[in-house]
Each structure stands twice: as structure tokens, then as C-alpha cells.
Scaffold this motif. Structure first.
Motif, mmCIF file in Angstrom:
data_model
loop_
_atom_site.group_PDB
_atom_site.id
_atom_site.type_symbol
_atom_site.label_atom_id
_atom_site.label_comp_id
_atom_site.label_asym_id
_atom_site.label_seq_id
_atom_site.Cartn_x
_atom_site.Cartn_y
_atom_site.Cartn_z
ATOM 1 N N ASN A 175 48.146 33.655 -7.939
ATOM 2 C CA ASN A 175 48.615 32.412 -8.560
ATOM 3 C C ASN A 175 50.134 32.307 -8.485
ATOM 4 N N LEU A 176 50.815 33.421 -8.739
ATOM 5 C CA LEU A 176 52.273 33.447 -8.627
ATOM 6 C C LEU A 176 52.709 33.068 -7.218
ATOM 7 N N ASN A 177 52.077 33.697 -6.229
ATOM 8 C CA ASN A 177 52.446 33.404 -4.837
ATOM 9 C C ASN A 177 52.213 31.942 -4.485
ATOM 10 N N ILE A 178 51.094 31.409 -4.969
ATOM 11 C CA ILE A 178 50.772 30.012 -4.645
ATOM 12 C C ILE A 178 51.813 29.075 -5.221
ATOM 13 N N ASN A 179 52.165 29.245 -6.477
ATOM 14 C CA ASN A 179 53.151 28.355 -7.104
ATOM 15 C C ASN A 179 54.535 28.521 -6.501
ATOM 16 N N LEU A 180 54.883 29.753 -6.140
ATOM 17 C CA LEU A 180 56.166 29.970 -5.474
ATOM 18 C C LEU A 180 56.228 29.222 -4.144
ATOM 19 N N VAL A 210 59.487 20.033 -8.308
ATOM 20 C CA VAL A 210 59.983 21.374 -7.968
ATOM 21 C C VAL A 210 60.118 22.199 -9.239
ATOM 22 N N VAL A 211 60.663 21.557 -10.270
ATOM 23 C CA VAL A 211 60.819 22.242 -11.557
ATOM 24 C C VAL A 211 59.469 22.667 -12.102
ATOM 25 N N ASP A 212 58.449 21.786 -11.998
ATOM 26 C CA ASP A 212 57.117 22.096 -12.525
ATOM 27 C C ASP A 212 56.514 23.308 -11.816
ATOM 28 N N TYR A 213 56.612 23.326 -10.461
ATOM 29 C CA TYR A 213 56.049 24.466 -9.724
ATOM 30 C C TYR A 213 56.744 25.770 -10.123
ATOM 31 N N TYR A 214 58.070 25.715 -10.228
ATOM 32 C CA TYR A 214 58.813 26.930 -10.564
ATOM 33 C C TYR A 214 58.562 27.371 -11.999
ATOM 34 N N LYS A 215 58.288 26.428 -12.880
ATOM 35 C CA LYS A 215 57.968 26.796 -14.263
ATOM 36 C C LYS A 215 56.647 27.573 -14.311
ATOM 37 N N GLU A 216 55.654 27.119 -13.479
ATOM 38 C CA GLU A 216 54.380 27.841 -13.423
ATOM 39 C C GLU A 216 54.594 29.255 -12.885
ATOM 40 N N ALA A 217 55.426 29.371 -11.860
ATOM 41 C CA ALA A 217 55.723 30.702 -11.310
ATOM 42 C C ALA A 217 56.457 31.564 -12.323
ATOM 43 N N CYS A 218 57.349 30.938 -13.078
ATOM 44 C CA CYS A 218 58.126 31.708 -14.066
ATOM 45 C C CYS A 218 57.225 32.235 -15.172
ATOM 46 N N ARG A 219 56.217 31.423 -15.579
ATOM 47 C CA ARG A 219 55.299 31.899 -16.610
ATOM 48 C C ARG A 219 54.533 33.124 -16.122
ATOM 49 N N ALA A 220 54.154 33.122 -14.820
ATOM 50 C CA ALA A 220 53.457 34.285 -14.270
ATOM 51 C C ALA A 220 54.389 35.489 -14.222
ATOM 52 N N ILE A 233 61.033 44.192 -8.439
ATOM 53 C CA ILE A 233 61.204 42.891 -7.760
ATOM 54 C C ILE A 233 60.988 41.744 -8.712
ATOM 55 N N GLN A 234 60.300 42.047 -9.824
ATOM 56 C CA GLN A 234 60.001 40.988 -10.777
ATOM 57 C C GLN A 234 61.270 40.400 -11.373
ATOM 58 N N LYS A 235 62.260 41.221 -11.676
ATOM 59 C CA LYS A 235 63.507 40.731 -12.287
ATOM 60 C C LYS A 235 64.282 39.839 -11.324
ATOM 61 N N ASP A 236 64.355 40.241 -10.091
ATOM 62 C CA ASP A 236 65.104 39.431 -9.109
ATOM 63 C C ASP A 236 64.450 38.061 -8.929
ATOM 64 N N TRP A 237 63.138 38.056 -8.806
ATOM 65 C CA TRP A 237 62.437 36.783 -8.640
ATOM 66 C C TRP A 237 62.601 35.912 -9.878
ATOM 67 N N LYS A 238 62.510 36.528 -11.042
ATOM 68 C CA LYS A 238 62.578 35.760 -12.282
ATOM 69 C C LYS A 238 63.938 35.107 -12.441
ATOM 70 N N LYS A 239 65.031 35.859 -12.178
ATOM 71 C CA LYS A 239 66.376 35.273 -12.300
ATOM 72 C C LYS A 239 66.556 34.100 -11.342
ATOM 73 N N LEU A 240 66.095 34.282 -10.099
ATOM 74 C CA LEU A 240 66.260 33.200 -9.109
ATOM 75 C C LEU A 240 65.434 31.979 -9.498
ATOM 76 N N VAL A 241 64.209 32.197 -9.947
ATOM 77 C CA VAL A 241 63.342 31.071 -10.297
ATOM 78 C C VAL A 241 63.886 30.351 -11.522
ATOM 79 N N LYS A 244 66.766 28.247 -10.565
ATOM 80 C CA LYS A 244 66.348 27.052 -9.824
ATOM 81 C C LYS A 244 65.734 26.011 -10.753
ATOM 82 N N ILE A 245 65.067 26.464 -11.808
ATOM 83 C CA ILE A 245 64.487 25.498 -12.747
ATOM 84 C C ILE A 245 65.581 24.617 -13.335
ATOM 85 N N TYR A 246 66.679 25.236 -13.825
ATOM 86 C CA TYR A 246 67.783 24.452 -14.401
ATOM 87 C C TYR A 246 68.501 23.640 -13.326
ATOM 88 N N TYR A 247 68.633 24.243 -12.156
ATOM 89 C CA TYR A 247 69.378 23.560 -11.095
ATOM 90 C C TYR A 247 68.658 22.273 -10.671
#
Length: 842
Positions: A175-180, A210-220, A233-241, A244-247
């Protein structure tokens, strides 16, 4: 914003493969369950092994994606024929490494091999999508497609395979991969939309998605279970996502501010820009430690949003003075999902290539194929029943009208000369003397006919004179005086009479034929003159219909409707053929091989949908028939009178054309018959001339033998009847032309009477007077007497002379004598032509 630097994308690593020794197990299963020699499939298994080596060592390019898809499909085909799942007969151990921990995981299930290949397919697409810097429009589109394909691979893996194979293929990770991947695909689409200067509101909605998809990924990513699976790797992905949500929320509010400006809602504009500026500030805080590309993008965006905000605030403070509403009172921006996970089809032949094990068909697939064939046959029977019913109705209706599209409007045929007549005209154009030659030939025939008739009449006159002399002798000298001639003379005279009778009979028969020949010639000459004359004259001689404008319009309407009938028939036949071809070519055995029994009905329904479009077209065609036949009935009412007139004109046209063609074809026959007649009469004339000479000589001899007796009897009777005239030698027959006999000469009669009165003898010069008559040839009727009135004979008739070959020649016209008369004429001995010849006239 179209020039903003691109944000980096997240991509996944590929799994590493271990051993998969499938060949021995597959060979054994083929031998045991299919009863075939496994060696027959050595080449196929070798190809599959080669394909696996390419898949587990896949190249990092688009060709690598194709290799993975092809291998995945071939595994699907193999599993359908050789059961290699967990606990099944042909199952073998399969090993792959787990991404996050790096440990080796083994399962006795071919589905594990398929799942790992599918995971690598999604990972490879994510890698290819993240590699491009997306500066060009084409780069953005390619990256967007790769991310959608990646999401499609992970979605298929999530929905069709077990989640217990390994951690990296668990439900949470997938699910994480799909939303990403969907978020990154939507991000590429956003970049493309800003580059194309789309409407502000649309860009805002795309950015919000874009924000909605990244929010779903962030919840995962924030899920503790997922975090433990991912590791560092989870921390790096989480910071970037999160950044991007705010951006992208800032980008969405920026364009909502532009939307408000376009609507001249300057207070709302300032509120959206204030929110955009705040969200961008949060993004900047979360961007610490991110790559330079992220920092550059944030600085660029800050310059744009800050400039927009300052300008909007100044305008509102000094110009518009509108109240700035709070963000909570404004409508939220709803996202517009314009990307989707592109599906994976393991049985697409354009991707997987031909099935390596297509020859291996399980019995269950054969049974299912038979059931599908019955479904197709039922469909065809239902449709054909409708078509046959409509066709029967249409045929009965058309038969009742007796109409055909080609025969309704035949006006075109009257506008030109038929090709068959053009051929005859061309043939006559190289023979300009055709009519002249025919007339001359018939004139020559008339001449020899007249000569023969004159000769025969002269012979008859000579014999009649001789008969009159014999009669006078018998009256003068009694029966004893008749015996003065030798017996041979009597026989010769009888023979002459028999020959004359034969010649007269032949002449009479030929005379009838001559008359008919002249009648046929008179008819054909006029036709031949038309064929040999100007084409305009020939065209004017052919009949043509005379129709009013209203009748022509009705005719065109009927023709148009009949054309619709023809078009409807042709379309119906074409659709029927198309349906039959589709059904005949529809073989889904290979699909049924890879289908579970529980899905058979669903597969049948899906496959039968391919006939829906043809069925719709056929139903429309059948429904149109009722309206067309109704219009045809109405048009036929107006067309009825025109049809009768056209039919009559066509009959006249055909009759005229046939008559002209018959005249052309009769020309050679007329020339041949006239030549035969000339030859006949030449022969008859020669025989008649010889018979005339023979008759004259014999009759003169007999006259000289009678003369002494007649003179003696006259002398005896002279005293008793001094005033009696010498018996005349003129024949009594009333049919002898008085103008052609010298016996009626009054002067000679007076001299004879005077001499007899004196009892003297005839002078010596009168005693030698011949007892024949002068030639009366000049008094016979000329050729014009044999030319009858212009009786109408059929154009194709000709006159068969007795004894002439009849094969291929035209027949006598209908007004000739009865067949028994012609048969009797034909029995007269001939030499092969119209006229009797040769020994028969001797």
C-alpha cells in the motif's frame, strides 16, 4: 512556477533471485499426466530457463521491463498446465532475498517466483521514473507513465498473491509503494500542467491530489509495524514525504490565490497567499538535510509566493480594502486524481509472446472450450433466426412486386446504340456495297428466272401447236390418218412432255421460293441501309420512352428506394458473414487454460461481449426493413403506369434490335440463296433450251409428215365446199398468246383460201412454213412482277431452299405455306441447294 526546479523522487531496489530448478519436475509431470515424451519440450524449457536468467539479471531500462513482463506471463502459462503451487505435484523450492533485511527466503510455490518478478517489475519502473530530471515535456510524460506502471505492478501483487511470502511484499508495504508511486505520477502531471499554463483552479486541484496521495503514504510510514519493516530508510522517506505534503499544499493555495485574483476576489486572494506562504515555511523547516535540488526548489517557490503575497497585500491595503477572510471560512481544495495504476495482464500475447507450452492443453480446458463453443452456437442461432425471418418477409414482398433495382430505371439504355449494333455497323462500314450487291444479285436471279419461264412457255407452245395439228389431221383424215408417224416419234414426244412437266414443276416450286426471297430482301435491305448509314439515323430509328417530369421523378424515387433495399441486403449479408467469421475464429482455449473453473462463466460473459457491436448493427439493419418496405409500397403506386410503358418500350426496343441484327446475319444467307437460285436456273435454262430445240425439230418433222395428207384432204373437199377455207394449223388452246403466232395472219389466210378455191396446191414457199411459234420471251412479265407488296416479315427470317443445309440458318417467317407443303417441295430431287439440279431435270 513552470521553471521551478524538480523535486527528487523515491525509487525501490530490486530483489535478488536464488535457484529455481523447474525442468526435472516439469518433464516428469508431462510424462506422467499428458502421456507425451518430455523430450518434445526440451526447446521450450530451454527458452524458459534462458528467459529466467534474463529476468533475474534484468537490465535497468525499458527492455528490462519487457523481459520481466514476458517471464511473468510464461510462468502464468506454465502454472496453468503443470501444477507447481504449494503442496502440488510438481512444486519445487524457489529462493529470493528479502529487500530490507537481505536474508534469503524460500518457498515451494511457483507463485512466489511470480510475486518476486512482479515486485521487481514495480521497482524497476520506479527506478526508471526517478532517473529522469523531467526538464522536458517528454521526460515528464515518460516518468509519469513509469510511476503508474509501478503502481499497477504493486496493485496486481497486492490483489492476487499472498502477503506472507516476505516482509517486502506485505500488505502495508505494498500500500505504501502504491501511494508513493501514484503521488509521484501525479507530481509529474502537476509539473506538466504548470508547464502548459493550465487554468489556476485545475492546477490547484492537481496539486491537492498530490498532497492526498502523499498523506496516505505518510500514514503508512508513521505506522510502527511498517516502520519496523523498513528500518532506517523509513526516516528518510518520511521526511521527504512530509516536506512534499507542505510544499504541494503551498502550490495548491498559490494557484487558488490566482483563481481568486481572476475572479477579482482580492480578499480571498490574500488569504490563500498567506496560507501558501505559511505552508511553504513549514516545508522549508522540514527540508533540512535534503539535497540541493530540494533547497533550490524551495527558494524559487519562496520568491514567487513571497512576491505574489507582497503585491496582493499592497494592492488590498491601498486600493481594494477588502476584508481578508480566515482560511477556515474558504472552500477547501478538492483533489483531482488524474493518474491511475496501469493494470498488468499476464496473458497479453503482445507482451508475453507466444505461449511456450501451448501444445499442452489440459482436459478441463477442452471441456470448457466445448461449453464456450455451444454458447457461441446459441448466439448465432438466435441471430440467424431473426435474419431468416426478415429475409423471408423481404423476398415475399419483392416477389409480389416483381421489381429489381437494375430493371426499374432502364432509361440509360435508350440514350446510346447497343454494342451489338455498333459491331454490325462497324462490320458494314468496311463493306459499303452490301445493299447494292444484294440488289444486283436478286436482279440477276430475276433475269434468269424470266429466261427460264420464257423457254418453258415456248416449249409448251410448240407442243400445243403440234397437238393442234394432230387434232386437225384426225378430223380431216379420220383415225387412220393419225398413224402416219413412226412409233419412235410418239415415244420421243412423250419423253419431251414428261421432261417439260418436270421442268414446269421445278420452276413452279422455285417460283414460290423466289417470291419469298424477294419479300425477305425488301425487308432486310431497309435494315441494312440503317446499319450502314449514319449513327444518328440508326439512333433515331430505335424506339424510346416518352415520360413526363413527374413520371421521371417517380421513377427516380423508386430506383432510390430499391437501392436502399439492395444496400440493406448487402449490409445484412456482410454483417452475417462478419459474425460467422468472428465466431469461427474465436478460440479461447489458451485463455481457458489459465482460468480457474470458478471464473469460467465470467470469462464466457466477457468473451461474448465482443459480439455486442455486431449484434447492435444487425438489429438496426433488421429494424430498418419495415420503414423501407413501407416507402417502397407508396412509391410503387406512382410507378405502376410508368412501369407498363417502359416494359412496352423495352419490348419494342429489343424487337427492333433483334430485327436489325437478324438482317445483318441474313445478308450472307440471302446472297448464298440468290447464288444458288441463279445456278439452279442456269442449269434449268440449259436443259430447257436443249428440250426446246428437240421439241422444235420433232414437231417440225411431224408437221412435214402431216402436210401431204392435209393437202390431199383439202383437195378432196374443195369442190363440195368451194368457199371453205383451208383448215387452220393454229392450235385451239386459248392460252396461246395471239400476238406470238403467225397462224392468225389474215393475209396468209386469204391467200390459202384463194388457192384452195382454185383447187391448186400451196406455193412452195408456204409449204415449207414451220409449224412452231415465234419466241414470246419478250412478252413475259418483268422482274417487277415478282416483287410483292412490302409484307412484313420477321427480321431474322430467311428462306431455306429445298435440300440446302439448315444448320445455323434462320427459319422461314410465320406466313409461309404449311409445313406439309414445304416438305413436299423439299422432296423434289436437288443437288444440295434451293433449286432442283442435275439429272432430276433431264
Amino acid at each position: 512556477m513552470e521553471a521551478v526546479p524538480r523535486m527528487p523522487m523515491i525509487w525501490l531496489d530490486l530483489k535478488e533471485a536464488g535457484e529455481f530448478q523447474f525442468s526435472p519436475s516439469v518433464r516428469q509431470f508431462i510424462l506422467k499426466n499428458y502421456g507425451e515424451n518430455p523430450d518434445n519440450y526440451n526447446e521450450q524449457m530451454k527458452k524458459l530457463e534462458t528467459l529466467r536468467q534474463s529476468a533475474v539479471n534484468v537490465t535497468r531500462d525499458f527492455e528490462g521491463c519487457s523481459t520481466l513482463r514476458k517471464y511473468f506471463g510464461q510462468l502464468h502459462y506454465l502454472q496453468s498446465r503443470v501444477p507447481m503451487g504449494a503442496g502440488q505435484e510438481a512444486a519445487v523450492p524457489i529462493s529470493w532475498t528479502e529487500i530490507f533485511s537481505g536474508k534469503n527466503v524460500t518457498h515451494d510455490d511457483i507463485s512466489y517466483e511470480q510475486a518476486c518478478i512482479l515486485y521487481n517489475l514495480g521497482a524497476l519502473h520506479s527506478m526508471l521514473g526517478a532517473m529522469d530530471n523531467r526538464v522536458s515535456e517528454e521526460g515528464m510524460k515518460v516518468s509519469c507513465t513509469h510511476f503508474q506502471c509501478s503502481a499497477g505492478a504493486f496493485t496486481y501483487l497486492r490483489d492476487h498473491f499472498s502477503h506472507n511470502f516476505s516482509v517486502d511484499m506485505s500488505h502495508q508495504i505494498l500500500n505504501l509503494n502504491i501511494n508513493l508511486m501514484l503521488g509521484q505520477a501525479q507530481e509529474c502531471l502537476l509539473e506538466k500542467s504548470m508547464l502548459d499554463n493550465r487554468k489556476s483552479f485545475l492546477v490547484a486541484r492537481i496539486s491537492a491530489q498530490v498532497v492526498d496521495y502523499y498523506k496516505e503514504a505518510c500514514r503508512a510510514l508513521e505506522n510502527s509495524e511498517t516502520a519496523s519493516m523498513l528500518g532506517k530508510i523509513q526516516k528518510d522517506w518520511k521526511k521527504l514525504v512530509q516536506m512534499k505534503i507542505y510544499y504541494f499544499a503551498a502550490i495548491a493555495h498559490l494557484h487558488m490565490g490566482k483563481q481568486a485574483e481572476e475572479q477579482q476576489k482580492f480578499g480571498e486572494r490574500l488569504a490563500y497567499l498567506q496560507s501558501s506562504l505559511d505552508k511553504l515555511g513549514e516545508a522549508i523547516k522540514l527540508a533540512k538535510g535534503q539535497p540541493d535540488s530540494v533547497q533550490e526548489a524551495l527558494r524559487f517557490t519562496m520568491d514567487v509566493i513571497g512576491g505574489k503575497y507582497n503585491s496582493a497585500k499592497k494592492d488590498n491595503d491601498f486600493i481594494y480594502h477588502e476584508t481578508v477572510p480566515s482560511l477556515e471560512t474558504l472552500a477547501s481544495v478538492k483533489g483531482a486524481p488524474l493518474v491511475k495504476a496501469l493494470p498488468v495482464n499476464p496473458t497479453d500475447p503482445s507482451v508475453t509472446g507466444p505461449d511456450l507450452f501451448a501444445k499442452l492443453v489440459p482436459m478441463a480446458a477442452h471441456e470448457a472450450s466445448s461449453l464456450y463453443s455451444e454458447e457461441k452456437a446459441k448466439l448465432l442461432r438466435d441471430i440467424m433466426a431473426k435474419i431468416d425471418n426478415k429475409n423471408e418477409t423481404l423476398e415475399q414482398f419483392m416477389d409480389s412486386l416483381g421489381l429489381e433495382p437494375d430493371s426499374v430505371d432502364n432509361l440509360e439504355m435508350y440514350s446510346h446504340i447497343p454494342p451489338v449494333l455498333m459491331e454490325k455497323c462497324a462490320a458494314l462500314s468496311v463493306r459499303p456495297d452490301t445493299v447494292k450487291s444484294l440488289i444486283q444479285s436478286m436482279q440477276v436471279l430475276s433475269g434468269v428466272f424470266t429466261d427460264v419461264e420464257s423457254s418453258l412457255k415456248e416449249i409448251k407452245d410448240v407442243l400445243e401447236v403440234d397437238e393442234s395439228g394432230e387434232h386437225a389431221l384426225k378430223e380431216a383424215g379420220g383415225p387412220a390418218a393419225v398413224d402416219i408417224h413412226p412409233a419412235a416419234q410418239g415415244q420421243a414426244l412423250a419423253e419431251i412432255r414428261r421432261d417439260l412437266e418436270k421442268y414446269m414443276e421445278a420452276h413452279e416450286k422455285a417460283s414460290f421460293t423466289n417470291t419469298e426471297l424477294h419479300r425477305a430482301m425488301n425487308l432486310h435491305i431497309s435494315n441494312l441501309r440503317l446499319l450502314g448509314g449514319p449513327l444518328d439515323s440508326l439512333r433515331e430509328a430505335l424506339p424510346r420512352p416518352q415520360l413526363s417530369e413527374e413520371e421521371v421523378a417517380g421513377l427516380q424515387t423508386m430506383k432510390r428506394i430499391l437501392g436502399k433495399v439492395h444496400e440493406m441486403r448487402e449490409q445484412r449479408n456482410s454483417l452475417e458473414k462478419q459474425l460467422r467469421d468472428l465466431i469461427q475464429q474465436d478460440d479461447i482455449t489458451s485463455t481457458l487454460v489459465t482460468t480457474e473453473r470458478a471464473d469460467m462463466k465470467r470469462i464466457f460473459d466477457e468473451q461474448l461481449k465482443k459480439y455486442e457491436q455486431v449484434k447492435v448493427y444487425i438489429d438496426q439493419n433488421l429494424a430498418a426493413q419495415e420503414n423501407i418496405l413501407k416507402a417502397l409500397t407508396e412509391a410503387n403506386v406512382q410507378y405502376a403506369s410508368v412501369r407498363k410503358r417502359l416494359s412496352q418500350t423495352e419490348q419494342q426496343w429489343n424487337g427492333t434490335v433483334q430485327g436489325l441484327v437478324g438482317s445483318y446475319e441474313a445478308y450472307e444467307d440471302l446472297m448464298k440463296k440468290s447464288q444458288e437460285g441463279k445456278e439452279f436456273y442456269d442449269d434449268l435454262e440449259a436443259k430447257a433450251s436443249r428440250l426446246l430445240e428437240k421439241a422444235k425439230a420433232l414437231c417440225q418433222t411431224r408437221a412435214e409428215e402431216r402436210r401431204p395428207i392435209m393437202e390431199k384432204e383439202i383437195q378432196k373437199k374443195a369442190p363440195a365446199r368451194p368457199t371453205a377455207a383451208k383448215p387452220s394449223l393454229k392450235p385451239r388452246g386459248s392460252d396461246v398468246d395471239s400476238s406470238s403466232s403467225s397462224m392468225e395472219d389474215p393475209e396468209l389466210a386469204q391467200i390459202n383460201a384463194a388457192i384452195l378455191a382454185l383447187g391448186g396446191d400451196l406455193p412452195e414457199d408456204l409449204q415449207s412454213l414451220p409449224c412452231d411459234i415465234p419466241n414470246a420471251r419478250g412478252h413475259l412479265p418483268g422482274p417487277e412482277a415478282f416483287i410483292p407488296p412490302s409484307d412484313k416479315l420477321p427480321g431474322s427470317s430467311s428462306l431455306p431452299w429445298p435440300g440446302a443445309p439448315a444448320a445455323g440458318l434462320p427459319h422461314f417467317p410465320a406466313n409461309l405455306p404449311p409445313p406439309e407443303v414445304l416438305a413436299r417441295i423439299a422432296q423434289f430431287p436437288t443437288s444440295g441447294g434451293w433449286y432442283p439440279k442435275g439429272p432430276s431435270l433431264r
